[in-house]
Write a protein that holds these residues in place. Structure first.
Motif, PDB file in Angstrom:
ATOM      1  N   GLY A  32      14.144  48.720  40.810  1.00 15.68           N
ATOM      2  CA  GLY A  32      14.878  48.014  40.854  1.00 15.68           C
ATOM      3  C   GLY A  32      16.272  48.372  39.693  1.00 15.68           C
ATOM      4  O   GLY A  32      16.557  47.659  39.456  1.00 15.68           O
ATOM      5  N   PRO A  33      15.951  48.705  39.100  1.00 12.94           N
ATOM      6  CA  PRO A  33      17.350  49.229  38.584  1.00 12.94           C
ATOM      7  C   PRO A  33      19.078  48.685  38.485  1.00 12.94           C
ATOM      8  O   PRO A  33      19.303  48.718  38.048  1.00 12.94           O
ATOM      9  CB  PRO A  33      17.475  50.537  37.233  1.00 12.94           C
ATOM     10  CG  PRO A  33      16.549  51.501  37.943  1.00 12.94           C
ATOM     11  CD  PRO A  33      16.168  50.888  39.229  1.00 12.94           C
ATOM     12  N   ALA A  34      19.224  49.696  40.149  1.00 16.07           N
ATOM     13  CA  ALA A  34      19.974  49.084  40.588  1.00 16.07           C
ATOM     14  C   ALA A  34      20.911  47.886  40.847  1.00 16.07           C
ATOM     15  O   ALA A  34      21.409  47.347  40.794  1.00 16.07           O
ATOM     16  CB  ALA A  34      20.407  49.885  41.545  1.00 16.07           C
ATOM     17  N   LEU A  35      19.286  47.624  41.302  1.00 14.20           N
ATOM     18  CA  LEU A  35      19.907  45.645  41.492  1.00 14.20           C
ATOM     19  C   LEU A  35      19.886  44.502  40.609  1.00 14.20           C
ATOM     20  O   LEU A  35      21.123  44.074  40.074  1.00 14.20           O
ATOM     21  CB  LEU A  35      18.432  45.022  42.135  1.00 14.20           C
ATOM     22  CG  LEU A  35      18.785  43.271  42.328  1.00 14.20           C
ATOM     23  CD1 LEU A  35      19.959  42.923  43.238  1.00 14.20           C
ATOM     24  CD2 LEU A  35      17.106  42.436  43.430  1.00 14.20           C
ATOM     25  N   VAL A  36      19.695  45.228  38.859  1.00 13.53           N
ATOM     26  CA  VAL A  36      19.638  44.406  38.041  1.00 13.53           C
ATOM     27  C   VAL A  36      21.150  44.772  37.307  1.00 13.53           C
ATOM     28  O   VAL A  36      21.768  43.720  36.291  1.00 13.53           O
ATOM     29  CB  VAL A  36      18.936  44.982  36.724  1.00 13.53           C
ATOM     30  CG1 VAL A  36      18.846  45.099  35.536  1.00 13.53           C
ATOM     31  CG2 VAL A  36      16.945  44.450  37.102  1.00 13.53           C
ATOM     32  N   LEU A  37      21.530  45.980  37.251  1.00 15.77           N
ATOM     33  CA  LEU A  37      22.444  46.735  36.400  1.00 15.77           C
ATOM     34  C   LEU A  37      24.125  45.819  37.799  1.00 15.77           C
ATOM     35  O   LEU A  37      24.661  45.721  37.016  1.00 15.77           O
ATOM     36  CB  LEU A  37      22.849  48.063  36.658  1.00 15.77           C
ATOM     37  CG  LEU A  37      22.740  49.366  35.996  1.00 15.77           C
ATOM     38  CD1 LEU A  37      22.167  50.598  36.614  1.00 15.77           C
ATOM     39  CD2 LEU A  37      22.346  49.181  34.621  1.00 15.77           C
ATOM     40  N   LEU A  38      23.524  45.718  38.899  1.00 17.03           N
ATOM     41  CA  LEU A  38      24.995  44.983  39.058  1.00 17.03           C
ATOM     42  C   LEU A  38      24.318  43.833  39.450  1.00 17.03           C
ATOM     43  O   LEU A  38      25.979  43.106  39.253  1.00 17.03           O
ATOM     44  CB  LEU A  38      24.403  45.465  40.984  1.00 17.03           C
ATOM     45  CG  LEU A  38      25.280  44.722  41.866  1.00 17.03           C
ATOM     46  CD1 LEU A  38      26.544  45.282  41.951  1.00 17.03           C
ATOM     47  CD2 LEU A  38      24.717  45.361  43.750  1.00 17.03           C
ATOM     48  N   GLN A  39      23.437  43.032  39.076  1.00 15.56           N
ATOM     49  CA  GLN A  39      23.706  41.526  39.139  1.00 15.56           C
ATOM     50  C   GLN A  39      24.601  41.575  37.607  1.00 15.56           C
ATOM     51  O   GLN A  39      25.236  40.931  37.243  1.00 15.56           O
ATOM     52  CB  GLN A  39      22.216  40.769  38.321  1.00 15.56           C
ATOM     53  CG  GLN A  39      21.377  40.866  40.085  1.00 15.56           C
ATOM     54  CD  GLN A  39      19.513  40.535  39.898  1.00 15.56           C
ATOM     55  OE1 GLN A  39      19.350  40.942  39.317  1.00 15.56           O
ATOM     56  NE2 GLN A  39      19.688  39.574  41.508  1.00 15.56           N
ATOM     57  N   ALA A  40      23.947  42.442  36.557  1.00  8.19           N
ATOM     58  CA  ALA A  40      24.602  42.517  35.494  1.00  8.19           C
ATOM     59  C   ALA A  40      26.448  42.053  36.096  1.00  8.19           C
ATOM     60  O   ALA A  40      26.821  41.552  35.192  1.00  8.19           O
ATOM     61  CB  ALA A  40      23.661  43.107  34.080  1.00  8.19           C
ATOM     62  N   ALA A  41      26.970  42.978  36.111  1.00 11.89           N
ATOM     63  CA  ALA A  41      27.722  43.573  36.620  1.00 11.89           C
ATOM     64  C   ALA A  41      28.401  42.254  37.542  1.00 11.89           C
ATOM     65  O   ALA A  41      29.478  41.216  37.067  1.00 11.89           O
ATOM     66  CB  ALA A  41      29.035  44.570  37.127  1.00 11.89           C
TER      67      ALA A  41
END
Length: 159
Positions: A32-41
């Motif tokens: 789930g790194p894309a979700l983590v990166l998106l949530q941070a953005a």
């Protein structure tokens, strides 16, 4: 990541953020790194933008939904080909472009000449090597319509 740009909706100027695509190698997607990166953005964008926009592909759309993003509307891009060469070169290669572009350019010219004759329009076009001040006048005339549109002034186009 996010990139900012001014938008107009009628007389209002809004700050819009455009979300860039996040590329994650397939072997790492299960974590789930894309979700983590998106949530941070998204967290970093709060208070900075009035809205965010994205142009997701089929694989990234579910990640946007899981992050809480929702579709508010679609995007329509209007374009009118003036010359065929550049499009044909990228689509079919230089050999076909050399053969097909000249007759298509004649068709485009005849289309425009017919419209001018039929509707009595005296407007025309000219190729501009750079974005000059005329873009600011065009932007001012069309930006007050009640449609959300990204700024197209000289400053925005020459960033």
């Amino acid at each position: 990541g996010l990139g900012g740009r001014a938008h107009r909706f009628g007389d209002r100027t809004l700050r819009g953020g455009t979300m860039a695509d996040l590329t994650v190698p397939p072997r790492h997607r299960a974590l789930g790194p894309a979700l983590v990166l998106l949530q941070a953005a998204l967290a970093g964008s709060r208070g900075k933008y009035d809205f965010l926009r994205s142009f997701p592909n089929e694989r990234s759309e579910p990640v946007l939904w899981r992050s809480g993003c929702r579709e508010l509307g679609g995007t329509i891009r209007y374009a009118r080909p003036l010359r065929a060469g550049a499009y044909l070169r990228t689509r079919f290669g230089p050999s076909w472009a050399r053969v097909l572009a000249p007759p298509l350019d004649v068709v485009f010219w005849l289309r425009d000449a017919g419209r001018r004759a039929l509707y009595g329009r005296t407007s025309g076009y000219r190729e501009a090597g750079d974005f000059d001040g005329s873009f600011d006048g065009l932007w001012a005339r069309c930006s007050s319509q009640p449609i959300l549109r990204a700024e197209r002034s000289r400053r925005a186009l020459t960033w």
